[in-house]
Design a protein around this motif. Structure first.
Motif, PDB file in Angstrom:
ATOM      1  N   PRO A 220       0.876  -1.216  -0.041  1.00  0.00           N
ATOM      2  CA  PRO A 220      -0.101   0.135  -0.209  1.00  0.00           C
ATOM      3  C   PRO A 220       0.984   1.298  -0.080  1.00  0.00           C
ATOM      4  O   PRO A 220       0.560   2.340  -0.543  1.00  0.00           O
ATOM      5  N   LEU A 221       2.008   1.516   0.484  1.00  0.00           N
ATOM      6  CA  LEU A 221       2.831   2.476   0.608  1.00  0.00           C
ATOM      7  C   LEU A 221       3.355   2.717  -0.654  1.00  0.00           C
ATOM      8  O   LEU A 221       3.318   3.930  -1.391  1.00  0.00           O
ATOM      9  N   LEU A 222       3.735   1.717  -1.435  1.00  0.00           N
ATOM     10  CA  LEU A 222       4.030   2.082  -2.993  1.00  0.00           C
ATOM     11  C   LEU A 222       3.120   2.218  -3.877  1.00  0.00           C
ATOM     12  O   LEU A 222       3.229   3.255  -4.734  1.00  0.00           O
ATOM     13  N   VAL A 223       1.703   1.651  -3.657  1.00  0.00           N
ATOM     14  CA  VAL A 223       0.600   2.111  -4.281  1.00  0.00           C
ATOM     15  C   VAL A 223       0.413   3.638  -4.131  1.00  0.00           C
ATOM     16  O   VAL A 223       0.049   4.538  -5.105  1.00  0.00           O
ATOM     17  N   ALA A 224       0.333   4.073  -2.946  1.00  0.00           N
ATOM     18  CA  ALA A 224      -0.004   5.155  -2.714  1.00  0.00           C
ATOM     19  C   ALA A 224       0.863   6.467  -3.145  1.00  0.00           C
ATOM     20  O   ALA A 224       0.666   7.323  -3.728  1.00  0.00           O
ATOM     21  N   LYS A 225       2.117   5.968  -3.108  1.00  0.00           N
ATOM     22  CA  LYS A 225       3.538   6.858  -3.489  1.00  0.00           C
ATOM     23  C   LYS A 225       3.304   6.896  -5.201  1.00  0.00           C
ATOM     24  O   LYS A 225       3.469   8.222  -5.642  1.00  0.00           O
ATOM     25  N   SER A 226       3.154   6.083  -5.664  1.00  0.00           N
ATOM     26  CA  SER A 226       2.925   5.963  -7.179  1.00  0.00           C
ATOM     27  C   SER A 226       1.839   6.692  -7.808  1.00  0.00           C
ATOM     28  O   SER A 226       1.973   7.752  -8.677  1.00  0.00           O
ATOM     29  N   LEU A 227       0.769   6.649  -6.980  1.00  0.00           N
ATOM     30  CA  LEU A 227      -0.428   7.677  -7.437  1.00  0.00           C
ATOM     31  C   LEU A 227      -0.045   8.876  -6.784  1.00  0.00           C
ATOM     32  O   LEU A 227      -0.341   9.891  -7.734  1.00  0.00           O
ATOM     33  N   GLU A 228       0.531   9.486  -5.775  1.00  0.00           N
ATOM     34  CA  GLU A 228       1.102  10.562  -5.392  1.00  0.00           C
ATOM     35  C   GLU A 228       1.862  11.188  -6.585  1.00  0.00           C
ATOM     36  O   GLU A 228       1.708  12.344  -6.850  1.00  0.00           O
ATOM     37  N   PHE A 229       2.877  10.416  -6.895  1.00  0.00           N
ATOM     38  CA  PHE A 229       3.837  11.032  -7.853  1.00  0.00           C
ATOM     39  C   PHE A 229       3.085  11.394  -9.335  1.00  0.00           C
ATOM     40  O   PHE A 229       3.441  12.172 -10.045  1.00  0.00           O
ATOM     41  N   HIS A 230       2.270  10.267  -9.581  1.00  0.00           N
ATOM     42  CA  HIS A 230       2.416  10.121 -11.181  1.00  0.00           C
ATOM     43  C   HIS A 230       0.713  10.423 -11.690  1.00  0.00           C
ATOM     44  O   HIS A 230       0.538  10.393 -12.837  1.00  0.00           O
ATOM     45  N   GLU A 231      -0.112  10.166 -10.737  1.00  0.00           N
ATOM     46  CA  GLU A 231      -1.864  10.134 -11.240  1.00  0.00           C
ATOM     47  C   GLU A 231      -1.887  11.390 -12.008  1.00  0.00           C
ATOM     48  O   GLU A 231      -2.866  11.426 -12.995  1.00  0.00           O
ATOM     49  N   GLY A 232      -1.456  12.476 -11.902  1.00  0.00           N
ATOM     50  CA  GLY A 232      -1.809  13.760 -12.426  1.00  0.00           C
ATOM     51  C   GLY A 232      -0.931  14.255 -13.664  1.00  0.00           C
ATOM     52  O   GLY A 232      -0.740  15.365 -14.129  1.00  0.00           O
ATOM     53  N   ASP A 233       0.104  13.152 -13.909  1.00  0.00           N
ATOM     54  CA  ASP A 233       1.050  13.361 -15.080  1.00  0.00           C
ATOM     55  C   ASP A 233       0.355  13.612 -16.269  1.00  0.00           C
ATOM     56  O   ASP A 233      -0.465  12.692 -16.524  1.00  0.00           O
ATOM     57  N   ARG A 234       0.765  14.460 -17.203  1.00  0.00           N
ATOM     58  CA  ARG A 234       0.306  14.552 -18.519  1.00  0.00           C
ATOM     59  C   ARG A 234       1.463  14.763 -19.450  1.00  0.00           C
ATOM     60  O   ARG A 234       2.475  15.691 -18.952  1.00  0.00           O
ATOM     61  N   ASP A 235       1.151  14.547 -20.728  1.00  0.00           N
ATOM     62  CA  ASP A 235       2.078  15.088 -21.936  1.00  0.00           C
ATOM     63  C   ASP A 235       3.466  14.554 -21.694  1.00  0.00           C
ATOM     64  O   ASP A 235       4.407  15.681 -21.764  1.00  0.00           O
ATOM     65  N   CYS A 236       3.978  13.137 -21.238  1.00  0.00           N
ATOM     66  CA  CYS A 236       5.096  13.034 -21.136  1.00  0.00           C
ATOM     67  C   CYS A 236       5.833  13.221 -22.394  1.00  0.00           C
ATOM     68  O   CYS A 236       5.556  12.747 -23.486  1.00  0.00           O
ATOM     69  N   PRO A 237       7.025  13.919 -22.454  1.00  0.00           N
ATOM     70  CA  PRO A 237       7.780  14.147 -23.568  1.00  0.00           C
ATOM     71  C   PRO A 237       8.603  12.919 -24.068  1.00  0.00           C
ATOM     72  O   PRO A 237       9.890  12.796 -24.246  1.00  0.00           O
ATOM     73  N   ILE A 238       7.951  12.103 -24.445  1.00  0.00           N
ATOM     74  CA  ILE A 238       8.882  10.778 -25.014  1.00  0.00           C
ATOM     75  C   ILE A 238       9.540  11.121 -26.245  1.00  0.00           C
ATOM     76  O   ILE A 238      10.450  10.190 -26.340  1.00  0.00           O
ATOM     77  N   GLY A 239       9.236  12.045 -26.891  1.00  0.00           N
ATOM     78  CA  GLY A 239      10.191  12.576 -27.882  1.00  0.00           C
ATOM     79  C   GLY A 239      11.707  12.937 -27.537  1.00  0.00           C
ATOM     80  O   GLY A 239      12.551  13.124 -28.557  1.00  0.00           O
ATOM     81  N   TYR A 240      11.876  13.450 -26.498  1.00  0.00           N
ATOM     82  CA  TYR A 240      13.147  13.835 -25.974  1.00  0.00           C
ATOM     83  C   TYR A 240      14.039  12.420 -25.669  1.00  0.00           C
ATOM     84  O   TYR A 240      15.220  12.676 -25.478  1.00  0.00           O
ATOM     85  N   GLU A 241      13.278  11.244 -25.556  1.00  0.00           N
ATOM     86  CA  GLU A 241      14.038   9.923 -25.241  1.00  0.00           C
ATOM     87  C   GLU A 241      14.638   9.357 -26.681  1.00  0.00           C
ATOM     88  O   GLU A 241      13.967   9.338 -27.612  1.00  0.00           O
ATOM     89  N   PRO A 242      15.608   8.607 -26.270  1.00  0.00           N
ATOM     90  CA  PRO A 242      16.158   8.238 -25.060  1.00  0.00           C
ATOM     91  C   PRO A 242      17.530   9.438 -24.855  1.00  0.00           C
ATOM     92  O   PRO A 242      17.918   9.896 -25.877  1.00  0.00           O
ATOM     93  N   SER A 243      17.699   9.703 -23.811  1.00  0.00           N
ATOM     94  CA  SER A 243      19.127  10.371 -23.600  1.00  0.00           C
ATOM     95  C   SER A 243      20.199   9.500 -23.862  1.00  0.00           C
ATOM     96  O   SER A 243      20.208   8.261 -23.932  1.00  0.00           O
ATOM     97  N   GLY A 244      21.754   9.792 -24.027  1.00  0.00           N
ATOM     98  CA  GLY A 244      22.664   9.126 -24.387  1.00  0.00           C
ATOM     99  C   GLY A 244      23.178   7.830 -23.679  1.00  0.00           C
ATOM    100  O   GLY A 244      23.877   7.172 -24.122  1.00  0.00           O
TER     101      GLY A 244
END
Length: 382
Positions: A220-244
């Motif tokens: 439950p700690l990992l689930v809560a922390k994952s949602l806290e960190f990422h539930e609101g994330d939008r538009d991940c800049p995958i076009g900038y990947e990968p770094s070298g």
């Protein structure tokens, strides 16, 4: 790093280093691999390195002259494969293949290697190292996540020998979990890199472990922390990947984590906001595989790993999407393309890649991250 040629994987003779012989080389013979077997090829890579002490890159803080010791004396179970985390997931590779490919001609060699490493005495030495001084951040989060994955692999087995090894690991496991329980509440921000410190990848491995062993505190700690960190994330800049020097995709690993903590319908909606440009036409070229121009460069060869880990992340995402989702074909096409490029690059010729890429390939080809208790989030578990 010097280039180490260990010959064709079709050969029988591999050379490793023996700490018992004061780092003198000893010849090891392993069975010939089956001609059509990828798993035998991956097993040989791990068998060659789990007890190869040098070259070695240690992450080690010296507090006195007494700490200036060879790797095998510092960490007596996981001193091979160039660094601690690669040694750990090299052992995981062997345990995984022993479970999923019981007919492999490497089986006896695999079991002997695991038995040599995972002794009660060796793990007691690992625990002494981990708990001595200020080492709470040692191999955090990448290496310790792989250690918990090794525990989960052994825990899932009914084989008495694997159960014994699993029990041998328990003291170090308990110490690592206690450190993670202390660290997670204090981690204020996600670690969004493409290398060892990335939090999303480690959270996924640790979640799978927690669910396998039935941890009512860590999960439950990992689930809560994952949602806290990422539930609101939008538009991940995958076009900038990968770094070298990436071997993990920040965007795709985050999505592979979130499918573990959301029901399928909620995850599909979240993915639309997070990666809105995944095609619906079934095309494979929306994400180009990483390019490695010098496989003898230990940092540049990371890009071979990013292709393998992207492939398993996309397959993980697929496992959580509804069957009718129009993005499925493009995700599968890109996963297949990355898989082909990544596996074709695995070679025993250069130790810079051979000491770790087999583990990534095994995680991909055996679909380790995809199971009933990881694929669709807690809301859909039975």
């Amino acid at each position: 790093m010097r280039r180490i040629a260990i010959g064709s994987l079709l050969g029988l003779l591999l050379v490793a280093c023996s700490p018992e012989a004061d780092d003198a080389t000893e010849a090891r013979k392993f069975p010939a691999p089956r001609a059509d077997s990828q798993t035998d090829r991956f097993a040989l890579l791990a068998l060659d390195c789990v007890h190869r002490e040098y070259p070695n890159k240690i992450s080690h803080v010296l507090e006195s002259d007494a700490d200036a010791l060879p790797p095998s004396q510092l960490t007596p179970a996981f001193y091979g494969c160039f660094d601690w985390h690669s040694s750990v997931h090299g052992h995981w590779l062997l345990a995984r293949l022993a479970r999923t490919d019981p007919d492999t001609p490497m089986r006896e060699a695999i079991l002997a290697a695991l038995d040599r490493s995972l002794t009660e005495e060796n793990i007691a030495g690992e625990l002494r190292y981990y708990t001595n001084g200020d080492r709470a951040s040692f191999e955090r989060p990448y290496g310790v996540a792989w250690f918990l994955q090794l525990v989960a692999e052994l825990d899932e087995s009914d084989d008495p020998q694997m159960k014994r090894w699993r029990e041998n690991l328990r003291p170090l496991e308990n110490s690592i979990v206690a450190n993670m329980m202390n660290w997670l509440p204090n981690l204020a921000y996600p670690i969004r890199v493409g290398t060892h410190n990335q939090s999303a990848f480690a959270f996924g491995l640790m979640l799978d472990y927690a669910r396998q062993v039935g941890s009512t505190e860590l999960e439950p700690l990992l689930v809560a922390k994952s949602l806290e960190f990422h539930e609101g994330d939008r538009d991940c800049p995958i076009g900038y990947e990968p770094s070298g020097e990436d071997f993990l995709s920040p965007c795709l690993m985050e999505a592979d984590l979130m499918r573990r903590v959301m029901p399928s319908d909620r995850f599909a909606e979240w993915l639309s906001g997070f990666l809105p440009d995944i095609p619906t036409d079934g095309s494979a070229d929306w994400l180009e595989p990483g390019i490695v121009r010098d496989p003898t460069d230990g940092k540049l060869v990371h890009l071979d790993g990013v292709n393998l880990s992207r492939a398993w992340a996309m397959e993980g995402i697929l496992s959580a999407l509804p069957p009718e989702d129009p993005r499925r074909a493009a995700l599968q096409a890109s996963a297949d393309r990355h898989r082909e490029v990544g596996i074709a690059a695995i070679s025993a010729e250069n130790y810079e890649g051979s000491h770790w890429l087999g583990s990534f390939a095994t995680y991909l080809t055996t679909k380790r991250g995809i199971s009933e208790h990881t694929a669709s989030g807690p809301g859909n578990q039975s």
